[in-house]
Enzyme design. Structure first.
Site, PDB file in Angstrom:
ATOM      1  N   ARG A 181       0.821  -1.216   0.000  1.00 65.41           N
ATOM      2  CA  ARG A 181       0.000   0.000   0.000  1.00 65.41           C
ATOM      3  C   ARG A 181       0.861   1.275   0.000  1.00 65.41           C
ATOM      4  NH1 ARG A 181      -4.966  -0.287   1.828  1.00 65.41           N
ATOM      5  NH2 ARG A 181      -4.478  -1.966   3.256  1.00 65.41           N
ATOM      6  N   LEU A 195      -6.564   4.184   1.801  1.00 65.59           N
ATOM      7  CA  LEU A 195      -5.355   4.994   1.650  1.00 65.59           C
ATOM      8  C   LEU A 195      -4.427   4.828   2.852  1.00 65.59           C
ATOM      9  CD1 LEU A 195      -6.735   8.402   0.259  1.00 65.59           C
ATOM     10  CD2 LEU A 195      -6.185   6.293  -0.977  1.00 65.59           C
ATOM     11  N   HIS A 238     -19.830   7.815  -0.384  1.00 64.79           N
ATOM     12  CA  HIS A 238     -20.179   6.496   0.155  1.00 64.79           C
ATOM     13  C   HIS A 238     -21.698   6.316   0.053  1.00 64.79           C
ATOM     14  CE1 HIS A 238     -19.646   2.934   2.644  1.00 64.79           C
ATOM     15  NE2 HIS A 238     -20.772   3.288   3.232  1.00 64.79           N
TER      16      HIS A 238
END
Ligand code: GRF
Length: 195
Positions: A67, A95, A111
């Site tokens: 990541r 993130l 969302h």
């Protein structure tokens, strides 16, 4: 003064990205441009939709990468494009702290629920399972929490007894496409241009 530059991150269909791009084009998000659309998936359908609209696209593949390393490359690309505001639009990777710190207070997400209700995956399915009479969508700032950063704007839709995940998702999506541009427009008014 130069226009404010939006960077949009996608992983799939990209309908919210299109809604943002069209709002920029029509002046509903004034004094702004979409600087780049970044996808972590090489086959994201949204990439073609961005290209058709003359928007620059970048694929920065997540596959097989940590990541932090992946995010560092995305942040470098956004910086290279002088991006002022990052909009997640169906971007399916959480993130890293480093990414959030690099653009603190300058990352938005949409969302498909009325947060704090139904965070995480399959928000529409969660709404049906819980038998709620209404649900909706939320634009919020992204911070280190999962789907729990400060709310910018929300819109509700009714849940019908006959709803399936598909029918409910479609009703919410129609509102997402209106809410996200409105929220981005409002936030951009507060964003100072860096250079
Ligand atoms: C939307 O429902 C959005 O709320 C969620 O993921 C979906 C993305 O759809 N975060 P699209 O790629 O914008 O069409």
């Amino acid at each position: 003064m130069r226009r404010k530059r939006i960077g949009i991150l996608i992983s799939g269909r990209g309908s919210n990205m299109v809604a943002l791009a069209e709002a920029v084009r029509d002046g509903r998000i004034p004094n702004a441009e979409v600087a780049v659309v970044v996808s972590d998936q090489p086959d994201a359908a949204g990439l073609g939709k961005a290209k058709e609209r003359g928007i620059q696209t970048l694929v920065i593949e997540r596959r097989g990468r940590k990541r932090e390393e992946h995010d560092r490359e995305i942040v470098a690309a956004l910086r290279a494009k002088n991006v002022d505001l990052v909009c997640l639009a169906g971007y399916l990777r959480v993130l890293s702290r480093e990414f959030i710190a690099a653009y603190r207070g300058l990352i938005l997400n949409i969302h498909p629920s009325l947060l704090p209700a139904f965070p995480g995956l399959n928000a529409q399915g969660q709404a049906l399972e819980n038998g709620v009479a209404s649900t909706g969508c939320t634009v919020h700032f992204v911070d280190e929490t999962l789907d729990a950063g400060p709310v910018v704007a929300q819109r509700s839709v009714p849940v019908h007894e006959t709803d399936t995940v598909e029918s409910l998702s479609a009703r919410i999506l129609t509102e997402e496409h209106k809410l996200y541009p409105e929220a981005v427009s409002g936030v951009l008014r507060q964003v100072a241009i860096k250079a």
